[in-house]
Scaffold this active site. Structure first.
Site, PDB file in Angstrom:
ATOM      1  N   ASP A  57       7.605  16.214   4.609  1.00  0.00           N
ATOM      2  CA  ASP A  57       6.520  17.278   4.755  1.00  0.00           C
ATOM      3  C   ASP A  57       6.667  18.573   3.925  1.00  0.00           C
ATOM      4  OD1 ASP A  57       5.224  15.532   6.636  1.00  0.00           O
ATOM      5  OD2 ASP A  57       6.150  16.401   8.163  1.00  0.00           O
ATOM      6  N   LYS A 137       0.909 -16.320  -3.482  1.00  0.00           N
ATOM      7  CA  LYS A 137      -0.548 -15.986  -3.335  1.00  0.00           C
ATOM      8  C   LYS A 137      -0.622 -15.241  -2.029  1.00  0.00           C
ATOM      9  CE  LYS A 137      -5.014 -18.531  -2.438  1.00  0.00           C
ATOM     10  NZ  LYS A 137      -5.429 -17.680  -1.227  1.00  0.00           N
TER      11      LYS A 137
END
Length: 691
Positions: A57, A137
């Site tokens: 932050d 995949k």
């Protein structure tokens, strides 16, 4: 898969030190950006944060303050741009420059050998067997990204392969997806394709938070990723732990790169995440790697459902080319289907759009192929008798890929002593009308017709579906709600919803904007095609192909509605039963009333250009098409046959003149040979149509 990360932390950066010139400002911005990007990758992809939340932050605030003070120096890849934007009104449809084709599938070693043999057969005899590149995949949503001189400009989903949805604003929020590619600044247009997915840890965290808030959870990571990308509000997508993994470069690849494995190495170098890659030379090596991935699949940070096998040489890929819907040089080697045992607690009966009574098995919830399954269709009463399945039985449930789960075995030896055979209900479970099981038919039916609320609701849902009237945003849950509130009873009532906007807004979770979107979609659907309209009416026995044939045969709705059974029988794919059902449908007063109301509401279509077959070479002939064609899509082949006067049917019968057989011709080929129907190959077909 990734190099070790040794990031800076907020302790290493003096955020309070004054900055005096542009170069120093940019250097400070770059330090913040690179550290934040490293953290985003570690947090959202690896689920291994390298900064405390407070440090993250602080760095983000410091970067934001610099950007607000020096807006002209804001860097194009700043993560400040990845927090979401204003909600979108809808997704724009975009046509792909190069179609995003799907892949064929193989499921076992012999299939894999056949695929590689077909590749070898198509290549020159003098050439050696090619190398193959193998990738994971990934089980996510296929997306195309475009960069102009290194700057990200557009993201589009696969869609139907030809056209997808513009999800640019949502894609910008994906933390590991680069917004700026410094090493591609000299490339005018770079198109990178890949998969947007949600890592397992992020998915579990998302569902845990949703459960704590008593919100709906997602069934699996793929659904979560797809649902996140299709949010109209980008801030929702920004809050989800999405990741992008690249698998191909379709435009802008450097001339010096000549293999798929080198292409993936290059896009990894310029900033994309790429899954593991292996190069193999033969089926046995491919099988060994495939089995090694199966053994370690559970340890991967994301879901996969198989391997992708590609010819590694890009030049050979070009030489091999494409079938109508998939490349010849690649295939998906799917993982074995999962079969699990569970208990079937009960059998309920559901009523479909045309009154069919379908048994649904209620299971002890069990995970099959990554999806929790609690219901399974038992198809019809005949299937219940064939399986001899009863409430209380232990059953085997099988699921392969995206196929709907089904019961493959009943463990009769474990049957409870007090079990009783399943009885077909004598009355409809919804409206209490008598249930009939016509002779020689597998499906029992409710005789209530549109008196039955279940049939009314299913007819409404079918009418608005994508292949029918395609009313975007008007889903089943809203339609059922509208039905239950008395706002719609027939499909014609949908086009009067604009008169009930105040009532719609009062419904739970449906605000003014959503109502306006629905009304706009309804209005847009008024311009349709005759074949879609016929299909949307939900005539029993009339699917998409038959609806297209009826539209082509009659060219006009009034002509179709007044047609005799004899004239209806002249339509390809229309047999005696379908002809009688259509004839009765168009003579039922209620149906005539609904069709009239739809036309009066403004539903219309362009004139259908009918083919006059008399005197044409194939006049009087009936053809069927099966398999994949090399030279064109099947719809194009169908149009060429019709242009020569042929009728094109979807099923083989003794009346069929010829079967056009492409690659991977299936059961229709066997049936044609059994019936003595002529089989025409693609070369003969091309000669016939003059190509």
């Amino acid at each position: 898969m990734t190099d070790a990360i040794s990031p800076l932390t907020s302790k290493d950066i003096d955020t309070a030190k004054p900055i005096t010139n542009d170069d120093a400002i940019v250097t400070q911005m770059r330090t913040f950006i690179d550290t934040l990007k490293q953290h985003n990758y570690a947090y959202y992809v690896l689920d291994n944060p390298i900064l405390e939340d407070s440090e993250y932050d602080q760095l983000r605030r410091s970067l934001l303050e610099l950007e607000e003070e020096y807006p002209d120096l804001v860097q194009p890849d700043s993560p400040i741009n990845q927090v979401g934007d204003m909600p979108l009104p809808a997704f724009t449809q975009v046509t792909h420059d190069i179609p995003m084709l799907s892949l064929g599938n193989v499921f076992e070693y012999n299939d894999l050998r056949d695929f590689m043999r077909r590749v070898n057969d198509r290549l020159s005899v003098a050439q050696q067997s090619p190398e193959y590149e193998m990738e994971l995949k990934l089980d996510g949503l296929a997306v195309s990204l475009k960069y102009v001189h290194g700057k990200f400009t557009q993201a589009v989903t696969r869609g139907d392969g030809q056209t997808g949805e513009d999800i640019t604003q949502n894609a910008k929020t994906i933390r590991n997806m680069p917004l700026w590619l410094a090493d591609a600044a000299d490339i005018e247009l770079l198109e990178v394709r890949g998969e947007v997915l949600m890592p397992k840890a992020g998915f579990e965290r998302l569902n845990r938070l949703a459960a704590e808030k008593e919100e709906k959870t997602f069934a699996n990571p793929r659904n979560a990723a797809a649902g996140s990308l299709r949010q109209l509000d980008p801030s929702v997508a920004a809050s989800r732990p999405l990741a992008f993994y690249a698998y191909s470069v379709n435009q802008g690849l450097l001339d010096t790169i000549d293999t798929q494995s080198a292409a993936l190495a290059w896009i990894k170098d310029i900033g994309f995440s790429v899954s593991a890659v292996e190069v193999v030379s033969n089926p046995r090596e491919a099988q060994t790697y495939y089995e090694s991935i199966i053994a370690t699949r559970a340890d991967l940070p994301f879901e996969i459902d198989g391997m992708v096998i590609k010819v590694n040489s890009l030049a050979l890929q070009q030489q091999l080319g494409f079938l109508s819907r998939e490349p010849r040089w690649a295939t998906a080697y799917k993982f074995p289907a999962e079969t699990v045992m569970t208990r079937l607690h009960a059998i309920d009966w559901q009523v479909g759009r045309t009154g069919q009574i379908t048994p649904v098995g209620k299971l002890e919830p069990v995970k099959v192929g990554g999806v929790t399954v609690s219901n399974v269709t038992l198809h019809n009463f005949g299937e219940i008798q064939r399986l001899d399945v009863r409430a209380g039985d232990m059953v085997s449930v099988h699921r392969a890929g995206d196929v709907i789960p089904k019961v493959t075995r009943v463990w009769h030896e474990q049957r409870p002593e007090n079990s009783e055979p399943v009885q077909l209900p004598s009355t409809c479970p919804v409206c209490d009308s008598p249930v009939v099981l016509p002779k020689d038919e597998a499906l029992a039916r409710c005789t209530g017709g549109l008196f039955c609320p279940a049939q009314q609701q299913e007819a409404l849902i079918h009418f608005v579906s994508r292949r029918a009237m395609d009313i975007d945003g008007l889903g089943a849950s809203w339609l059922i709600s509208f039905f239950e509130h008395g706002l719609v009873k027939t499909v014609a009532d949908i086009y009067q919803l604009h008169n009930h906007q105040e009532e719609l807004v009062t419904l739970e979770k449906l605000g003014e904007k959503s109502v306006q979107n629905i009304i706009s979609a309804i209005e847009a659907s008024k311009h349709t095609t005759l074949s879609r309209f016929i299909y949307a009416l939900g005539i029993r026995g009339v699917g998409e192909t038959t609806a297209q044939n009826l539209a082509q045969q009659f060219g006009d709705l009034d002509a179709l509605m007044s047609a005799s059974i004899e004239k209806l029988l002249l339509t390809p794919d229309v047999g005696a039963i379908t002809a009688e059902l259509a004839y009765k449908f168009f003579r039922a007063p209620h149906n005539i009333e609904v069709i009239t109301a739809l036309r009066e509401a403004g539903v219309h279509w362009d004139k259908v250009e009918q083919v006059v077959s008399e005197g044409l070479p194939l006049d009087g002939q009936t053809w069927v098409i099966t398999g994949a064609l090399d030279s064109m899509a099947r719809d194009e082949a169908k149009a060429k046959l019709q242009a020569l006067g042929a009728k094109v049917s979807g099923s083989i019968s003794a009346k069929t003149t010829a079967l056009l057989a492409g690659d991977k011709a299936g059961s229709k080929m066997a049936k044609a040979e059994k019936l003595g129907v002529k089989v025409v190959g693609e070369e003969e077909f091309l000669a016939l149509v003059g190509e």
